[in-house]
Design a protein around this motif. Structure first.
Motif, PDB file in Angstrom:
ATOM      1  N   VAL A  43     -36.367  85.482 -48.063  1.00  0.00           N
ATOM      2  CA  VAL A  43     -35.794  85.342 -49.404  1.00  0.00           C
ATOM      3  C   VAL A  43     -34.901  84.109 -49.491  1.00  0.00           C
ATOM      4  O   VAL A  43     -34.989  83.320 -50.440  1.00  0.00           O
ATOM      5  CB  VAL A  43     -35.006  86.612 -49.787  1.00  0.00           C
ATOM      6  CG1 VAL A  43     -34.339  86.435 -51.155  1.00  0.00           C
ATOM      7  CG2 VAL A  43     -35.933  87.835 -49.801  1.00  0.00           C
ATOM      8  N   LYS A  44     -34.044  83.898 -48.496  1.00  0.00           N
ATOM      9  CA  LYS A  44     -33.129  82.755 -48.502  1.00  0.00           C
ATOM     10  C   LYS A  44     -33.740  81.511 -47.880  1.00  0.00           C
ATOM     11  O   LYS A  44     -33.101  80.463 -47.837  1.00  0.00           O
ATOM     12  CB  LYS A  44     -31.831  83.111 -47.763  1.00  0.00           C
ATOM     13  CG  LYS A  44     -31.079  84.288 -48.375  1.00  0.00           C
ATOM     14  CD  LYS A  44     -30.570  83.977 -49.769  1.00  0.00           C
ATOM     15  CE  LYS A  44     -29.403  83.029 -49.724  1.00  0.00           C
ATOM     16  NZ  LYS A  44     -28.826  82.797 -51.068  1.00  0.00           N
ATOM     17  N   GLY A  45     -34.991  81.608 -47.403  1.00  0.00           N
ATOM     18  CA  GLY A  45     -35.659  80.437 -46.852  1.00  0.00           C
ATOM     19  C   GLY A  45     -35.144  80.000 -45.505  1.00  0.00           C
ATOM     20  O   GLY A  45     -35.315  78.835 -45.122  1.00  0.00           O
ATOM     21  N   GLY A  46     -34.525  80.907 -44.748  1.00  0.00           N
ATOM     22  CA  GLY A  46     -33.945  80.528 -43.472  1.00  0.00           C
ATOM     23  C   GLY A  46     -34.953  80.033 -42.455  1.00  0.00           C
ATOM     24  O   GLY A  46     -34.609  79.219 -41.594  1.00  0.00           O
ATOM     25  N   GLU A  47     -36.199  80.504 -42.560  1.00  0.00           N
ATOM     26  CA  GLU A  47     -37.192  80.086 -41.566  1.00  0.00           C
ATOM     27  C   GLU A  47     -37.777  78.708 -41.855  1.00  0.00           C
ATOM     28  O   GLU A  47     -38.524  78.171 -41.033  1.00  0.00           O
ATOM     29  CB  GLU A  47     -38.309  81.124 -41.457  1.00  0.00           C
ATOM     30  CG  GLU A  47     -39.206  81.241 -42.671  1.00  0.00           C
ATOM     31  CD  GLU A  47     -40.350  82.207 -42.435  1.00  0.00           C
ATOM     32  OE1 GLU A  47     -41.352  82.092 -43.153  1.00  0.00           O
ATOM     33  OE2 GLU A  47     -40.247  83.081 -41.553  1.00  0.00           O
ATOM     34  N   VAL A  48     -37.472  78.122 -42.997  1.00  0.00           N
ATOM     35  CA  VAL A  48     -37.998  76.786 -43.313  1.00  0.00           C
ATOM     36  C   VAL A  48     -36.894  75.762 -43.548  1.00  0.00           C
ATOM     37  O   VAL A  48     -37.188  74.582 -43.741  1.00  0.00           O
ATOM     38  CB  VAL A  48     -38.920  76.831 -44.560  1.00  0.00           C
ATOM     39  CG1 VAL A  48     -40.097  77.747 -44.335  1.00  0.00           C
ATOM     40  CG2 VAL A  48     -38.145  77.229 -45.811  1.00  0.00           C
ATOM     41  N   LEU A  49     -35.643  76.189 -43.524  1.00  0.00           N
ATOM     42  CA  LEU A  49     -34.528  75.284 -43.845  1.00  0.00           C
ATOM     43  C   LEU A  49     -33.684  74.980 -42.621  1.00  0.00           C
ATOM     44  O   LEU A  49     -33.223  75.891 -41.931  1.00  0.00           O
ATOM     45  CB  LEU A  49     -33.639  75.901 -44.934  1.00  0.00           C
ATOM     46  CG  LEU A  49     -32.343  75.156 -45.244  1.00  0.00           C
ATOM     47  CD1 LEU A  49     -32.637  73.816 -45.896  1.00  0.00           C
ATOM     48  CD2 LEU A  49     -31.435  76.005 -46.133  1.00  0.00           C
ATOM     49  N   ARG A  50     -33.505  73.699 -42.369  1.00  0.00           N
ATOM     50  CA  ARG A  50     -32.503  73.255 -41.405  1.00  0.00           C
ATOM     51  C   ARG A  50     -31.236  72.943 -42.196  1.00  0.00           C
ATOM     52  O   ARG A  50     -31.208  72.023 -43.004  1.00  0.00           O
ATOM     53  CB  ARG A  50     -32.965  72.016 -40.654  1.00  0.00           C
ATOM     54  CG  ARG A  50     -31.899  71.469 -39.693  1.00  0.00           C
ATOM     55  CD  ARG A  50     -32.298  70.132 -39.102  1.00  0.00           C
ATOM     56  NE  ARG A  50     -33.420  70.268 -38.166  1.00  0.00           N
ATOM     57  CZ  ARG A  50     -34.641  69.814 -38.393  1.00  0.00           C
ATOM     58  NH1 ARG A  50     -34.911  69.187 -39.552  1.00  0.00           N
ATOM     59  NH2 ARG A  50     -35.607  69.968 -37.508  1.00  0.00           N
ATOM     60  N   LYS A  51     -30.207  73.733 -41.982  1.00  0.00           N
ATOM     61  CA  LYS A  51     -28.999  73.561 -42.782  1.00  0.00           C
ATOM     62  C   LYS A  51     -28.392  72.182 -42.564  1.00  0.00           C
ATOM     63  O   LYS A  51     -28.311  71.710 -41.428  1.00  0.00           O
ATOM     64  CB  LYS A  51     -27.975  74.643 -42.439  1.00  0.00           C
ATOM     65  CG  LYS A  51     -28.410  76.033 -42.872  1.00  0.00           C
ATOM     66  CD  LYS A  51     -27.315  77.049 -42.641  1.00  0.00           C
ATOM     67  CE  LYS A  51     -27.751  78.414 -43.146  1.00  0.00           C
ATOM     68  NZ  LYS A  51     -26.689  79.450 -42.939  1.00  0.00           N
TER      69      LYS A  51
END
Length: 246
Positions: free
Chosen positions: A41-49
């Motif tokens: 939902v928060k896109g954690g698996e595709v986002l490098r903060k």
């Protein structure tokens, strides 16, 4: 007046109304429990903060600050295509972006936004493109991917399993949000869950209060029907007992 038909009619229609919302609550609960929140939902698996390491001596001097915008309300460090910057929010005049050294931050171009988006994306999808859009289209009739925000934004799209979308502020290049189809589904059922079909955050709205009142009336009408049924059974029992004594 016979109360049973009256109560049964109201109980039935209240049950129809409440059942629709109860179904939305149950389906929403299943969605919330099933979808991995941070990863999908928060896109954690595709986002490098973005990294926010400000250089030594970044503190702004008083002479570096705009003097015609009223009181400074907030100061926040943000990641931009040009590196770490500072976002200043004023009582008058909205927001100002400045580099850590004190100079004004210029709006980034499309090439800078694209490079920044690619550096933040760690998924396996293909790059689909970058576009400057005036308004973010509404999804599923209720979902607003950037809430109440208005004005143009940069949108970068990737061809992964959830159709990830990165939104950037055109004035600074700051990453505003990561959205995908999992987020759209989650937000849709969240709005149905809290019955706030506009902002999606009001737990005290009239629709929710009406649903709660209807549920209470449904319970009381059901109790009334149960009481009337017990009374009828008790009267029948007394009549049978009296006839057996004759």
């Amino acid at each position: 007046m016979r109360w049973s038909p009256f109560l049964f009619r109201w109980h039935r229609w209240l049950a129809y109304l409440v059942a629709v919302q109860v179904l939305a609550w149950i389906l929403g609960g299943l969605i919330f429990a099933w979808l991995p929140f941070q990863a999908w939902v928060k896109g954690g698996e595709v986002l490098r903060k973005p990294q926010l390491s400000l250089p030594v001596g970044w503190q702004l001097k008083q002479q570096d600050l705009p003097g015609d915008r009223g009181a400074l309300l907030a100061l926040q460090s943000v990641a931009t295509p040009a590196g770490p910057a500072l976002k200043l929010r004023y009582a008058e005049g909205g927001e100002v972006w400045m580099r850590a050294g004190g100079e004004r931050l210029s709006p980034p171009g499309a090439a800078e936004i694209e490079a920044f988006a690619r550096s933040l994306y760690i998924g396996e999808g293909r790059w689909l493109g970058l576009e400057l859009i005036e308004t973010v289209p509404q999804r599923l009739g209720l979902v607003r991917e950037l809430g109440e925000r208005s004005g143009p934004v940069w949108r970068a799209r990737f061809d992964d399993r959830f159709s990830s979308r990165f939104y950037f502020d055109p004035r600074s290049g700051e990453l505003l949000a990561v959205r995908n189809e999992a987020w759209v589904l989650y937000d849709f059922f969240w709005r149905l869950h809290v019955m706030d079909y506009q902002g999606g955050e009001d737990f005290n709205n009239g629709w929710l209060r009406a649903a709660a009142a209807a549920a209470i009336l449904l319970v009381f009408s059901g109790l009334g029907l149960s009481g009337l049924a017990l009374a009828r059974a008790w009267r029948r029992g007394r009549r049978h007992a009296a006839s057996d004594l004759r």
